[in-house]
Design an enzyme around this catalytic site. Structure first.
Site, PDB file in Angstrom:
ATOM      1  N   GLU A 110       0.805  -1.214   0.000  1.00  0.00           N
ATOM      2  CA  GLU A 110       0.000   0.000   0.000  1.00  0.00           C
ATOM      3  C   GLU A 110       0.844   1.272   0.000  1.00  0.00           C
ATOM      4  OE1 GLU A 110      -2.791  -0.621   3.197  1.00  0.00           O
ATOM      5  OE2 GLU A 110      -3.816  -2.251   2.132  1.00  0.00           O
TER       6      GLU A 110
ATOM      7  N   GLU B  40      -6.784  -9.792  -3.215  1.00  0.00           N
ATOM      8  CA  GLU B  40      -7.518  -9.835  -1.937  1.00  0.00           C
ATOM      9  C   GLU B  40      -9.015  -9.621  -2.180  1.00  0.00           C
ATOM     10  OE1 GLU B  40      -5.887  -7.147   0.951  1.00  0.00           O
ATOM     11  OE2 GLU B  40      -3.810  -7.537   0.355  1.00  0.00           O
TER      12      GLU B  40
END
Length: 535
Positions: free
Chosen positions: A310, A412
């Site tokens: 991220e 995910e």
């Protein structure tokens, strides 16, 4: 171009074309402009009033139609601007249907799309600077192509048939080369080439029903939290891989592949508390130890590593170690495990285009920046935590990422628990079909590790392993995307043909009182795979 399916109702073939380079002149519009049907395909729509955004007016848009949208954008008097396209109808505003990082003096390609919640007699697409500041915007080569739900599904199936499957012809002959007509051919797929998996947690250890349920379905895994730094070294110097080692034993024993998630997480709240207090040399030493320890422990075990998770949204390490910190992470990880594919991984890249931090162009810019420093970054990780998926936007973003020629994984996937189970299942099927039918996607991971309290956002089963609606969707698609048992009789040429999903196969051929068993692999290729069998 029309799909060659014998009916014009099947509509146009979806155009995967995308551009990520700024160009001196705009390219011609996709689909000849679609509903715009522009006669002069290079004619720009110019707006010089900085107080009024450039816009396109649309008439008679229909409900439940998938609209693929694209346009070329140029800005003046600004070096680099994130331009966002917004759709306004009589009843609703769709705040983002596509974005592009536009540069001064050249044309940039915006690709996106939308689905309406209700029909609209008159709608307007506005183009504006995402930070709200005034900017001159020119647009050109606009295109809007409608697809019915049926046409969209036909396009998906076309890609599945051409990219996920391959023609096979079995040739049966005797030792003298004589073709044997009337031989019985039995073919069974025993493994799949395309990885579809799920997150697992330590809850799977010793839980035989959970293990059996998982292995019956999936050929890939990712550890939900057990490899993260806060899990393996909660206190400085106290490194413990006991749990992750046991999970790796499960993966290894069952010959499934696994992603390594993650080495570092740029969000400070997901770092060990003791790391937050380190600065300068101390922090640099700690991160070097983390890389060496983790990579040495699991060298060659994981096919991927999410290096710095991220990084489009957070920059804990770069704030403390300087702007080159991330480059060092990739370099050190590659040196420690040269066989692993190193990934960026982030959220809100395909889920939405409203998050300017993780727009598709922001992701591409970050990758190019890493490449300029010689970073061995070879994979694109898209988390995919959806609420309501925008199907044409998902596909458009994948189109732009595909221009980088890197493997793309949906890493995910889940659907928000703000929705009921039935709605989760509907949206999950849409997302999975988009991923499996896009030629640039190389694997899909669900974020559905099961805990006594449930799952992160979406579970596939209850605690007794009875399927929830999302689990039924997964089972249906896994069955649909696998070659069912093939049985046939060889023709006068001693041959039997079929189409099969890529993967490993077991074959048995019987002729009179003779039987032979063999195996073969079906990998990607345009030509027919020929499997000779000699009896």
């Amino acid at each position: 171009m029309l799909l060659n399916t014998g009916s014009s109702s099947n509509g146009p073939l979806y155009d995967f074309t995308a551009y990520t380079q700024c160009k001196e002149h705009p390219e011609k519009p996709l689909y000849g402009g679609g509903v715009f049907n522009i006669k002069d395909k290079g004619n720009a729509v110019n707006n010089t009033n900085i107080n009024m955004p450039s816009s396109l007016v649309l008439y008679n848009l229909t409900y439940d139609t998938i609209y693929s949208f694209s346009v070329w954008v140029k800005v003046e008097y600004s070096d680099s601007v994130m331009i966002k396209a917004k759709l306004e109808t009589e009843n609703e505003t769709y705040n983002c249907i596509g974005t592009v990082l536009a540069k001064r003096g050249c044309w940039s390609f915006l690709k996106g799309g939308f689905l309406l919640n209700s029909p609209s007699n008159s709608s307007t697409i506005f183009f504006h600077n995402s930070d709200g500041k005034d900017v001159d915007i020119d647009i050109a080569s606009q295109s809007l192509q409608p697809f019915t739900q049926h046409q969209w599904r036909i396009n998906q199936q076309y890609i599945i048939n051409t990219k996920r499957k391959r023609a096979v012809t079995v040739h049966v002959s005797d030792p003298n080369g004589r073709k044997l007509q009337g031989a019985s051919v039995f073919v069974e797929q025993i493994s799949k080439d395309f990885p579809i998996g799920s997150a697992i947690a330590k809850t799977i250890l010793g839980n035989i029903p959970y293990q059996n349920w998982f292995l019956k379905r999936f050929n890939a895994a990712v550890f939900e939290n057990e490899l993260k730094w806060y899990a393996t070294e909660p206190h400085e110097g106290s490194v413990n891989y006991t749990i992750s080692d046991q999970m790796m034993q499960f993966v290894r024993a069952n010959k499934i592949i696994a992603r390594g998630h993650n080495i570092f997480w740029e969000d400070p709240k997901y770092n060990p508390a003791w790391v937050l207090n380190l600065t300068g040399t101390q922090l640099r030493s700690a991160v070097n130890s983390r890389i060496q320890s983790l990579m040495n422990q699991y060298k060659t075990e994981f096919i991927h590593w999410d290096i710095s998770n991220e990084m489009l949204h957070f920059d804990f390490y770069e704030q403390r170690l300087g702007p080159n910190a991330t480059f060092h992470f990739f370099e050190a990880a590659h040196e420690s495990d040269p066989l692993a594919t190193l990934f960026m991984n982030d959220f809100n890249v395909v889920e939405t285009c409203s998050d300017v931090n993780s727009s598709v162009d922001a992701y591409i810019s970050r990758i190019r920046e890493l490449r300029q420093y010689g970073v061995f970054m070879d994979g694109i990780g898209l988390e995919g935590h959806f609420t309501i998926p925008n199907l044409p936007l998902i596909r458009a973003i994948l189109d732009k990422l595909a221009t980088l020629d890197l493997p793309v994984w949906l890493t995910e996937i889940d659907i928000s628990n703000t929705l009921d189970h039935d709605t989760q299942a509907i949206y999950l099927e849409q997302v999975l079909r988009e991923g499996f039918s896009h030629p640039s996607v190389n694997g899909i991971m669900l974020w559905t590790a099961l805990h006594p309290y449930g799952c992160y956002q979406m579970c596939l089963t209850d605690n007794d392993f009875n399927n929830l609606p999302s689990g039924d969707v997964v089972d249906k698609l896994l069955q649909e995307w696998q070659t069912s048992s093939v049985q046939g009789i060889t023709d006068e040429h001693g041959s039997h043909s079929f189409y099969g999903f890529l993967g490993e196969y077991r074959i048995r051929v019987e002729y009179r009182n003779k039987t032979i068993n063999s195996t073969f692999s079906l990998c990607r290729g345009e030509e027919t795979k020929h499997v000779p069998v000699t009896l």
